[in-house]
Scaffold this motif. Sequence first.
Motif, PDB file in Angstrom:
ATOM      1  N   THR A 505      -9.141-131.942 -54.583  1.00 39.78           N
ATOM      2  CA  THR A 505      -9.117-130.558 -55.087  1.00 39.78           C
ATOM      3  C   THR A 505      -7.707-130.022 -55.292  1.00 39.78           C
ATOM      4  O   THR A 505      -7.504-129.120 -56.106  1.00 39.78           O
ATOM      5  CB  THR A 505      -9.871-129.636 -54.114  1.00 39.78           C
ATOM      6  OG1 THR A 505      -9.284-129.755 -52.801  1.00 39.78           O
ATOM      7  CG2 THR A 505     -11.347-130.022 -54.030  1.00 39.78           C
ATOM      8  N   ASP A 506      -6.751-130.572 -54.575  1.00 38.46           N
ATOM      9  CA  ASP A 506      -5.385-130.074 -54.680  1.00 38.46           C
ATOM     10  C   ASP A 506      -4.707-130.690 -55.911  1.00 38.46           C
ATOM     11  O   ASP A 506      -4.530-131.917 -55.976  1.00 38.46           O
ATOM     12  CB  ASP A 506      -4.594-130.434 -53.417  1.00 38.46           C
ATOM     13  CG  ASP A 506      -3.150-129.970 -53.499  1.00 38.46           C
ATOM     14  OD1 ASP A 506      -2.922-128.788 -53.785  1.00 38.46           O
ATOM     15  OD2 ASP A 506      -2.245-130.809 -53.288  1.00 38.46           O
ATOM     16  N   THR A 509      -1.552-132.973 -55.179  1.00 36.69           N
ATOM     17  CA  THR A 509      -1.899-134.267 -54.597  1.00 36.69           C
ATOM     18  C   THR A 509      -2.467-135.186 -55.671  1.00 36.69           C
ATOM     19  O   THR A 509      -2.122-136.373 -55.748  1.00 36.69           O
ATOM     20  CB  THR A 509      -2.916-134.091 -53.461  1.00 36.69           C
ATOM     21  OG1 THR A 509      -2.359-133.239 -52.451  1.00 36.69           O
ATOM     22  CG2 THR A 509      -3.292-135.431 -52.839  1.00 36.69           C
TER      23      THR A 509
END
Length: 540
Positions: A505-506, A509
């Motif tokens: 989700t990030d 990342t």
Amino acid sequence: MAKIIECVPNFSEGRDKSVIDAIAEAVRATPGATLLDVDPGHSTNRTVYTFVGDPESVVQAALNAAKVAFKLIDMTTHKGEHPRMGALDVCPFIPVRGVSVEECVGVAKVFGQRLAEEVGVPVFLYGAASTRDYRRTMPQIRAGEYEGLKEKLTKEEWGPDYGTRDFVPSWGATVTGVRKFLIAYNVNMIATKEQAHRIALNLREQGRSPDQPGRLKCCQAIGWYLQEQNIAQISINLTDFEVTPVHIAYEEAKKDAEDLNLAVTGSEIVGLVPLAAILQAADYYIEKEKLFILDEEQKVHLAINRLGLTTISSFNPKERIIEYCLENQNSNALANNTVSQFIRSVAARTPAPGGGSVAATVAALGSALGAMVGQMTYGKRQWEALDATMRRLLPPLHNTAVDLIPAIDADTAAFNDYMAALKLPQKTEAEKAKREAAVKAATEATIRVPLSLMSTINGTWDALAEMAGVGNINCRSDLQVGARCLEAGSWGAYYNVLINLDNITDPSTKSTYLAEADALLQRAKQGCSAVLQAVERRQK
């Protein structure tokens, strides 16, 4: 990599076969635990059991054995030469593979707490599991032995880590904790007991006195005489074979024996030994003698020969090396299947094994083909001038092929862990937080595993390209297939990264992982192209 812990409980019964066998059977009957050795001693009235398994299984096996012993051993009548304070006197856990000392500390504490609760006996922690310096070693804790335990338990500083302060006459107390793998090792000599002991004093860490320490760290040693063999031995305990390996102890003993004009006639390992200790010795002699050996079985054979491990007793690697004793236990591993079984499992109506395991398999085969070309070049008279080159190029290709075998199961394991994390309960806030952390960790593992595969593949290209330029030209098609397999493995891993990135989700990342995957894939494409071009140049 499967986690393997060794457990070596010492029970205070070495004479009654029915009791010894009953405890052994309790271990054998525990799923996931494998009993490797039972070593009773009549004079010590003590039996040492050795079994291995995953963390949960070794705890359960040790508990099952202790519960049987609680019914059958009575310490009020026990006599023996070995120091002792309980029916289950000491129960150490030793990391063997894929497990840290810290994890083993946790295992020992779980065992100690459960033993105290389920059997109702006092339990002390020692070694890395202890938090108090004055009760860290076995001699410290065992001082006074069973006979002094009742009074000892009344003292504030000697309250057990788990369980009751009340004295349990039939049991005494148990000590559990963690130690590194101890290798019991004997060096055989044609000498007197006194001469063997003189060398032992030179070697052992404590030496003759604080002012005259010995040469080898983590080494305990004495000299004795074997009447039945008519030889002397230096009896050695190596408490950390990474600090003082077996081969160093052997070579140092030989050095001192030569100074005294004494003959060393081999050595013996008592009980079981980790594969790493044997391969350490093999690598030492390979380097010392400038040998070229890649195959693990041949390395083991060399170590056995150079250490003289069969001079007075047999040494069957399948029975004496821990990992080999266990190799048939993990029958569910994909890498242990036949080719037919693996293909059928991929074709089945299940999501795993899938593309990741196939990618690892294909890549392993690609590297293996490169190694095969090297083997078909090395040692042949017509390419004798290339022997030195093959000695340099073969290891990275051979080692990568072997190292990629566990990767076949790693992708499936990561997927299974992710699915298990998704199924964790989330009724309370605490459960939700635990599930979220588990899902996050499992998600990143599904990405790191294929990235690791890509990185490993990229370690082969330079060697394979050079091999393509000089190796046995009759194997050119094998080089071409090998290069394409390695590239396909990298593409397969890349696609697995992409699909698993959907669960991240990030954005930052996700971007970092994608950039790493793109770079690794680009290197694979370049490497494959270089190999194919090298082969084509030789065909013209």
